[in-house]
Design an enzyme around this catalytic site. Sequence first.
Site, PDB file in Angstrom:
ATOM      1  CG  HIS A 170    -125.345  -7.689  80.916  1.00  0.00           C
ATOM      2  ND1 HIS A 170    -125.840  -6.600  81.608  1.00  0.00           N
ATOM      3  CD2 HIS A 170    -124.022  -7.434  80.708  1.00  0.00           C
ATOM      4  CE1 HIS A 170    -124.872  -5.731  81.807  1.00  0.00           C
ATOM      5  NE2 HIS A 170    -123.754  -6.207  81.281  1.00  0.00           N
ATOM      6  CG  HIS A 192    -118.740  -9.873  86.790  1.00  0.00           C
ATOM      7  ND1 HIS A 192    -117.694  -9.647  85.917  1.00  0.00           N
ATOM      8  CD2 HIS A 192    -119.354  -8.665  86.946  1.00  0.00           C
ATOM      9  CE1 HIS A 192    -117.678  -8.371  85.577  1.00  0.00           C
ATOM     10  NE2 HIS A 192    -118.681  -7.743  86.181  1.00  0.00           N
TER      11      HIS A 192
END
EC number: 3.1.4.58
Length: 189
Positions: A43, A133
């Site tokens: 995620h 990220h």
Amino acid sequence: MTEPHYFLAVPVSKMIQNIYQRNQSELMEAYSFKQWVHTEDLHITVAFLGGLSKEKVNQVREKTRLAMQKLNKVAPFSLNLSELKTFGSEQSPRILWVEIEGDLGALHEIQQTISNVCTGLELKTDKRLYRPHMTIAKKWMGDSRFSVYLSPFKNAKTEWRVDEVCLMEINPRVNPKYKIIERFQIGDE
């Protein structure tokens, strides 16, 4: 008993999960990290919320739903993966992650909106500059100095459509560790 921990995140597509899964054994062989992220746990964190009571979780749900509905100028958008990077010391990094590219303006707008929700609910938020990220590994265990020499995402076709933000509950005792509690749609769909 401690309260469950939560975060809000942009999920990645099945395609991204498949690319990661196809490359995971090669990555694990190349980079000696103690923990590797489960494919279904991939995620992009938007806001870490920490331990919350059921009442506070319900407030987060309600306020996030309202904020996402008001955020009508952001439509579903595209992101893609790029190079491997690290957080922590260059020689012995804490986190191995994949850089995110694409419509970062929309992602930053969503992150700022959710950060405002958290502030309004008196939740502690990360004050550092938001750096989107996808974490793939934690806790370097290598004997030698770390260096990135393999980056399977950079040249792969990794673009995916982002159309939701999810409220996730963390359960560190199982794999996958993250469970979607609620989905919040982006844009008018």
